[in-house]
Enzyme design. Structure first.
Site, short mmCIF file in Angstrom:
data_model
loop_
_atom_site.label_atom_id
_atom_site.label_comp_id
_atom_site.label_asym_id
_atom_site.label_seq_id
_atom_site.Cartn_x
_atom_site.Cartn_y
_atom_site.Cartn_z
N HIS A 123 53.37 24.11 -30.27
CA HIS A 123 52.55 24.53 -29.11
C HIS A 123 52.21 26.02 -29.17
O HIS A 123 52.12 26.68 -28.14
CB HIS A 123 53.27 24.22 -27.79
CG HIS A 123 53.52 22.76 -27.56
ND1 HIS A 123 52.65 21.97 -26.84
CD2 HIS A 123 54.53 21.95 -27.96
CE1 HIS A 123 53.14 20.74 -26.79
NE2 HIS A 123 54.27 20.69 -27.47
N ASN A 153 53.04 16.47 -21.60
CA ASN A 153 51.94 16.34 -22.56
C ASN A 153 50.79 15.58 -21.92
O ASN A 153 50.94 15.02 -20.83
CB ASN A 153 52.41 15.59 -23.81
CG ASN A 153 53.18 16.49 -24.78
OD1 ASN A 153 53.14 17.70 -24.68
ND2 ASN A 153 53.87 15.86 -25.71
#
Ligand code: HDE
Length: 697
Positions: free
Chosen positions: A82, A155
């Protein structure tokens, strides 16, 4: 002889450049003076301290040394996953009191807004990778509640690749650039990823989602979010409910198509961050509804999967969503590094009224995030950075460490203590109390039997989608496997797809030219035919709307300004934005003779950047566009990317050059008569002309 030092720039209308005599005009006039980090005023920020004009630089030049030292240490390690992300501020407001469900402070009072910071991200790519990589998107929310920070680190896909945290380093090593060569960047389309994936049956369900349109979202504003794991909510009486968290965007969940994503990455690597930035700057604040699927332990025991298994969903048709409130993002960051880069999310940050479950993936995450932040942010005091600091009192006996900034007065740094009666104490009433789950069993490394069905929900997902969504999954598998050089990786993965759905596997095999080559694999538990869940389809539930979309008009000198005005008016009424693309960014001359600015030059704004387009050159202008490859591509791509295209009569030859037949379908709309514009908007509201797809791909 040495020259006189240049006049300081700070209180001068001109800006020095270092070269004697050459200056730039500078707006502002009176500005504050520059200083070093020690506050010492700086006389010259252009030249280092030397002996003579051409002599060596002196070590004593503290201005130079301080500036360069700071620069040398500007970067902190990027997130291992990420790394590429973008954040914004906003608030969460409950729709009513949810005291029955949870005692968590933020869900009690519909008049109370809890500040939030959200960071959206891709997973695999590094900080500078493109926004439109095919990837899962992170959807991490920090709620600064009155009882401490709660981080919902989710997510945009409701399941995950693996069932146990111990597999996470393997998964990430497989998807990251291959270690011997350092590529590919931000891509799962390579051998190591598919080698791992095809050898990891538990990843099958997630692979279906990762190969779906969800992995190439149109915008962060148009993404769903999921907490993935099962959590607990506990009310003031101690009653517990199991929950799964869902974020649903007000603008609908829509995506790009693959060819478009590939081109967007070239045309605007920052497509998603720019989109979010522009929307918030324009006052079009994105919104999501936060919901839970709430269920009891007894209900959970009756499901034919285990709610502790993060590779499974609970269909909404079985447990519907209960809306809890709305999140609005209404402020961009002031400083990307201080906020978006230094924000530290951690699933272990929860507040009274919310608790964990035994999901083994979640349990591993509870360790990982603080651990990773200790090295990323350089010590234990990153909670004091403004972006991470709680917006409620923080009182404890923790002390010192690298970069501690709070000054903690007094003699007392221990507990219990009696020397200062005003010292903070524990509170049984207010404090966080873990849900007293009864746990017993043998110590062992084992995967529960209840986690063994890896195919039923993968098939259910596929069967629940619309035909074009299914086609895109097959196309994505074929693209990714096509990039694998090792044939055995492809045949093994085809074998796995056979266990999900024969038709899908055959479509992929045929696209690869590998018919009949799938490995024969034996599943631990063969797929069952579950009821389809229409809620899993993005487009089955997307509202017909162009709200929040970006529409582009291609013009040349002599373009009709009245038409432009009516396009703007019609788009505004629908909450969409219009930009003007002209051969030159300086602008164009309208039919009425006025000069109008353009938003983009044609060569900087291919049509892949927009949701629907109007082709509106003048008759003279179209002649020039016919000789401009970017103009022909503009129209050809808009058609190939299934967009609604409106066109003026003069545009006819350009459409012909792009191979687009007049009125080829309901999305190719001539702007004649009064309703042309409206027809175009109606076509654009369906997001894309899906029926066109078999014609072009
Ligand atoms: Fe993460 N994950 N993760 N993850 N994750 C990180 O934490 C990890 C997982 C997610 O915008 C890291 O501060 C492990 C699932 C997001 O800053 C790291 C496992 C989900 C973000 C980490 C998972 C996520 C991260 C890297 C398997 C969705 C970005 C830097 C057990 C529910 C947050 C950092 C942001 C970031 C570990 C699996 C979401 C290394 C060990 C499942 C959105 O700690």
């Amino acid at each position: 002889m040495a020259k006189k030092p240049q006049k300081p720039a700070s209180n001068d209308i001109t800006q020095t450049t270092g070269n004697a005599g050459e200056t730039h005009q500078r707006a502002g006039g009176q500005a504050e003076y520059l200083t070093t980090d020690q506050g010492i005023p700086i006389a010259d920020n252009q030249n280092s301290l030397k002996i003579g004009e051409r002599g060596p630089v002196l070590l004593e030049d503290f201005v130079l040394r301080e500036k360069i030292t700071n620069f040398d240490h500007e970067r902190i390690p990027e997130r291992v996953v990420h790394a590429r992300g973008f954040g914004a501020h906003g608030y969460f407001q409950p729709n009513k009191s949810h005291a029955k469900l949870t005692r968590a402070a933020l869900f009690q009072d519909p008049s109370v807004r809890t500040p939030v910071f959200v960071r959206f991200s891709t997973v695999a790519g590094s900080e500078g990778s493109p926004d439109l990589a095919r990837d899962v998107r992170g959807f991490a929310v920090k709620f600064y509640t009155q009882e401490g920070n709660w981080d919902l680190v989710g997510n945009n896909i409701p399941v995950f690749f693996i069932q146990d945290a111990i597999k996470f380093p393997d998964l990430i090593h497989a998807v990251k650039p291959e270690p011997d060569r350092g590529f590919p960047q931000a891509a799962s389309a390579h051998d190591t990823f598919w080698d791992f994936a095809s050898l990891t049956p538990e990843s099958t369900h997630m692979l279906m989602w990762a190969m779906s349109d969800r992995a190439i979202p149109r915008s962060y504003r148009m993404m769903e979010g999921f907490g993935v794991h099962t959590f607990r909510m506990i009310n003031a009486k101690g009653a517990v409910t199991l929950v799964k968290f869902h974020w649903r965007p007000k603008l609908g969940t829509v995506s790009l198509i693959w060819d478009e994503a590939v081109k967007v990455n070239g045309a605007d690597i920052d497509f998603h961050r720019r989109d979010l930035w522009e929307a918030i700057q324009n006052g079009d604040y994105p919104e999501w509804e936060l919901s839970v699927q709430a269920f009891t332990e007894e209900q959970a025991a009756r499901f034919d999967f285990d709610v502790l298994d993060p590779t499974k969903i609970i269909p909404e048709e079985v447990v519907p969503l209960t809306p809890l409130g709305t999140m609005v993002l209404d402020r961009t960051v002031d400083n990307f590094f201080a906020e978006t880069e230094q924000v530290a999310f951690c699933p272990a940050n929860i507040v009274p009224g919310i608790d964990f479950s035994n999901d083994p993936l979640l349990q591993g995450r509870l360790f990982s995030y603080l651990d990773t932040q200790l090295s990323r942010l350089g010590g234990p005091n990153f909670h004091e950075l403004p972006i991470n600091a709680a917006k409620c009192p923080v009182r404890n006996q923790q002390r010192d460490g690298h970069m501690r900034t709070t000054l903690q007065p007094g003699r007392i740094a221990y507990e219990p203590n009696s020397l200062d009666p005003a010292q903070a104490r524990e509170s049984v009433e207010r404090g966080f109390v873990s849900f007293p789950a009864a746990e017993a069993g043998d110590k062992m490394r084992i995967r529960p039997e209840a986690f063994a069905d890896h195919y039923s929900q993968a098939r259910q997902f596929y069967k629940s989608l619309l035909p074009h969504e299914q086609r895109h999954i097959a196309g994505a598998f074929a693209f990714e496997l096509g990039k694998c050089e090792v044939i055995a990786v492809r045949t093994r993965m085809l074998g796995r797809l056979m266990l999900v759905d024969r038709e899908l596997a055959e479509n992929v095999a045929s696209a690869l030219g590998m018919e009949g080559m799938a490995d024969k694999l034996k599943p631990a538990v063969p797929a069952k035919d579950l009821q389809p869940s229409p809620a899993l389809s993005q487009y089955a539930k997307a509202a017909k709307s162009i709200e929040g979309r970006k529409l582009a008009v291609l013009v040349t000198d002599g373009a009709d300004d009245k038409l432009l005005a009516s396009i703007r008016k019609a788009a505004k009424a629908e909450g969409a934005m219009v930009v003007v693309v002209a051969p030159k960014v300086g602008g164009f001359k309208t039919a009425g003779g006025d000069r109008m600015p353009a938003d983009f030059a044609l060569n900087a704004a291919p049509s892949c950047l927009f949701d629907a387009v109007v082709v509106a050159p003048s008759e003279a202008g179209v002649e020039m566009l016919l000789k401009t490859a970017a103009a022909v591509d503009w129209v050809r791509d808009a058609f190939g990317h299934l967009k609604a295209i409106a066109y003026t009569e003069a545009a006819g030859p350009l459409l012909a050059a792009a191979g687009v037949e007049p009125e080829a379908d309901v999305g190719v709309v001539p702007l004649k008569g009064r309703d042309g514009l409206q027809k175009w908007i109606t076509a654009a509201k369906g997001h894309r002309l899906w029926d066109r797809e078999p014609m072009v791909r």
